[in-house]
Design a protein around this motif. Structure first.
Motif, mmCIF file in Angstrom:
data_model
loop_
_atom_site.group_PDB
_atom_site.id
_atom_site.type_symbol
_atom_site.label_atom_id
_atom_site.label_comp_id
_atom_site.label_asym_id
_atom_site.label_seq_id
_atom_site.Cartn_x
_atom_site.Cartn_y
_atom_site.Cartn_z
ATOM 1 N N GLU A 25 0.806 -1.214 0.000
ATOM 2 C CA GLU A 25 0.000 0.000 0.000
ATOM 3 C C GLU A 25 0.848 1.278 0.000
ATOM 4 N N ASP A 26 2.128 1.125 0.128
ATOM 5 C CA ASP A 26 2.995 2.298 0.101
ATOM 6 C C ASP A 26 3.913 2.197 -1.104
ATOM 7 N N PHE A 27 4.146 3.288 -1.793
ATOM 8 C CA PHE A 27 4.871 3.256 -3.057
ATOM 9 C C PHE A 27 6.358 3.612 -2.951
ATOM 10 N N VAL A 28 7.180 2.776 -3.575
ATOM 11 C CA VAL A 28 8.592 3.079 -3.752
ATOM 12 C C VAL A 28 8.752 3.545 -5.197
ATOM 13 N N GLU A 29 9.687 4.439 -5.459
ATOM 14 C CA GLU A 29 9.856 4.981 -6.810
ATOM 15 C C GLU A 29 10.310 3.883 -7.777
ATOM 16 N N THR A 79 5.167 -0.414 -7.017
ATOM 17 C CA THR A 79 6.029 0.752 -7.235
ATOM 18 C C THR A 79 5.205 1.863 -7.882
ATOM 19 N N ALA A 80 5.764 3.059 -7.891
ATOM 20 C CA ALA A 80 5.076 4.205 -8.494
ATOM 21 C C ALA A 80 6.086 5.086 -9.212
ATOM 22 N N ILE A 81 5.596 5.848 -10.169
ATOM 23 C CA ILE A 81 6.427 6.803 -10.894
ATOM 24 C C ILE A 81 6.047 8.205 -10.431
ATOM 25 N N TYR A 82 7.046 8.974 -10.031
ATOM 26 C CA TYR A 82 6.833 10.340 -9.575
ATOM 27 C C TYR A 82 7.400 11.303 -10.605
ATOM 28 N N ASP A 83 6.562 12.229 -11.085
ATOM 29 C CA ASP A 83 6.968 13.128 -12.163
ATOM 30 C C ASP A 83 6.569 14.560 -11.827
ATOM 31 N N GLY A 84 7.495 15.494 -12.041
ATOM 32 C CA GLY A 84 7.211 16.894 -11.766
ATOM 33 C C GLY A 84 6.153 17.485 -12.664
ATOM 34 N N GLU A 85 6.013 16.960 -13.878
ATOM 35 C CA GLU A 85 4.992 17.401 -14.831
ATOM 36 C C GLU A 85 4.957 18.911 -14.991
ATOM 37 N N GLY A 86 6.132 19.478 -15.189
ATOM 38 C CA GLY A 86 6.191 20.913 -15.457
ATOM 39 C C GLY A 86 6.384 21.786 -14.234
ATOM 40 N N THR A 87 6.344 21.202 -13.038
ATOM 41 C CA THR A 87 6.593 21.985 -11.827
ATOM 42 C C THR A 87 7.940 21.575 -11.251
ATOM 43 N N SER A 88 8.513 22.385 -10.387
ATOM 44 C CA SER A 88 9.835 22.088 -9.849
ATOM 45 C C SER A 88 9.794 21.533 -8.426
ATOM 46 N N LYS A 89 8.623 21.597 -7.762
ATOM 47 C CA LYS A 89 8.592 21.239 -6.348
ATOM 48 C C LYS A 89 7.576 20.152 -6.001
ATOM 49 N N VAL A 90 6.562 19.949 -6.838
ATOM 50 C CA VAL A 90 5.511 18.982 -6.532
ATOM 51 C C VAL A 90 5.415 17.950 -7.642
ATOM 52 N N SER A 91 5.365 16.656 -7.276
ATOM 53 C CA SER A 91 5.311 15.581 -8.262
ATOM 54 C C SER A 91 3.966 14.860 -8.236
ATOM 55 N N SER A 92 3.566 14.362 -9.397
ATOM 56 C CA SER A 92 2.388 13.505 -9.474
ATOM 57 C C SER A 92 2.825 12.082 -9.142
ATOM 58 N N GLU A 93 1.877 11.207 -8.837
ATOM 59 C CA GLU A 93 2.184 9.821 -8.503
ATOM 60 C C GLU A 93 1.334 8.893 -9.365
ATOM 61 N N LYS A 94 1.988 7.968 -10.077
ATOM 62 C CA LYS A 94 1.279 7.036 -10.939
ATOM 63 C C LYS A 94 1.721 5.604 -10.632
ATOM 64 N N ARG A 95 0.780 4.693 -10.591
ATOM 65 C CA ARG A 95 1.070 3.283 -10.316
ATOM 66 C C ARG A 95 1.986 2.727 -11.407
ATOM 67 N N SER A 96 2.959 1.928 -10.984
ATOM 68 C CA SER A 96 3.879 1.300 -11.931
ATOM 69 C C SER A 96 3.889 -0.209 -11.704
ATOM 70 N N HIS A 97 4.960 -0.894 -12.125
ATOM 71 C CA HIS A 97 5.050 -2.346 -12.027
ATOM 72 C C HIS A 97 5.169 -2.822 -10.583
ATOM 73 N N ASN A 98 4.857 -4.091 -10.361
ATOM 74 C CA ASN A 98 5.133 -4.719 -9.076
ATOM 75 C C ASN A 98 6.600 -5.123 -9.030
ATOM 76 N N PHE A 99 7.157 -5.175 -7.844
ATOM 77 C CA PHE A 99 8.563 -5.568 -7.683
ATOM 78 C C PHE A 99 8.612 -6.791 -6.771
ATOM 79 N N VAL A 100 9.220 -7.878 -7.259
ATOM 80 C CA VAL A 100 9.224 -9.155 -6.537
ATOM 81 C C VAL A 100 10.412 -9.235 -5.574
#
Length: 213
Positions: free
Chosen positions: A32-36, A69-90
């Motif tokens: 339930e908690d995301f690693v990059e 895991t999750a992907i964190y992207d600034g999406e045009g900002t320098s201080k705040v990132s969006s969070e998107k679900r990514s692959h599972n890590f075994v």
């Protein structure tokens, strides 16, 4: 010089109450908690390609179970990132099977998980043990939080993102601005996934690993 045929590296990325420890490199936490995602997968796979044996562990998960895991992207900002679900890590090994003496270094990836790992005493103690035994320690992005909690940043120069500068300062370290990745003794730090090429290069250098064409 490290022998790539025998090197074992703990790699730390993080997740809630968990860790993804790459027998060469990593920590993660609960699902339930995301690693990059990039910060855990890229070093893990890159070190495998260099002939390293890499493991992933979690204090709260078993060998063969997965972390999200999750992907964190600034999406045009320098201080705040969006969070998107990514692959599972075994995960590849049980927590209780880990012995620091069998590893050459530990890497802590970022994401949201380090914020929870810092509250897990056995995770913090494991990172401290790596320092006490003079092993290589590395942190990426938010993973620097765990290094701060373990007390390994004192009197060290670090690469840190905008949000990590205050944490580095409180931990007794010094942030090197406008630098993606910094090596200070046996400590390697990077600002985030955008610095992974430089991070892998500096980590390989400190371990004595090289690629010859």
């Amino acid at each position: 010089m490290v022998d790539p045929n025998h090197i074992e590296i703990p790699f730390v990325s993080t997740w809630r109450e968990g860790m993804n420890l790459c027998k060469r490199l990593t920590f993660t936490n609960k699902v339930e908690d995301f690693v990059e995602g990039y910060e855990i997968y890229v070093p893990f796979k890159a070190l495998q390609s260099l002939g390293c044996k890499v493991d992933a562990i979690s204090p709260s998960k078993k060998e063969g179970e997965s972390c999200v895991t999750a992907i964190y992207d600034g999406e045009g900002t320098s201080k705040v990132s969006s969070e998107k679900r990514s692959h599972n890590f075994v995960l590849t090994v049980k927590w209780n099977d880990i012995c620091v003496d069998n590893y050459d270094y530990v890497v802590v990836p970022g994401g949201r998980s380090p914020e929870l790992l810092v509250m897990n005493d056995k995770v913090v103690a494991l990172v401290k043990e790596f320092e006490e035994k003079n092993k290589v320690i590395a942190g990426i992005g938010q993973g620097i939080c765990l290094l701060a909690a373990a007390g390994v940043l004192k009197d060290k120069t670090c690469a840190s993102s905008y949000t990590m500068k205050a944490i580095v300062k409180v931990a007794g370290g010094e942030s090197e601005e406008f630098t993606e990745c910094v090596t200070h003794g046996k400590l390697v730090t990077a600002i985030g996934w955008s610095a992974l090429p430089t991070f892998i290069s500096q980590l390989s250098d400190i371990l004595g690993l090289s690629v010859v064409f």
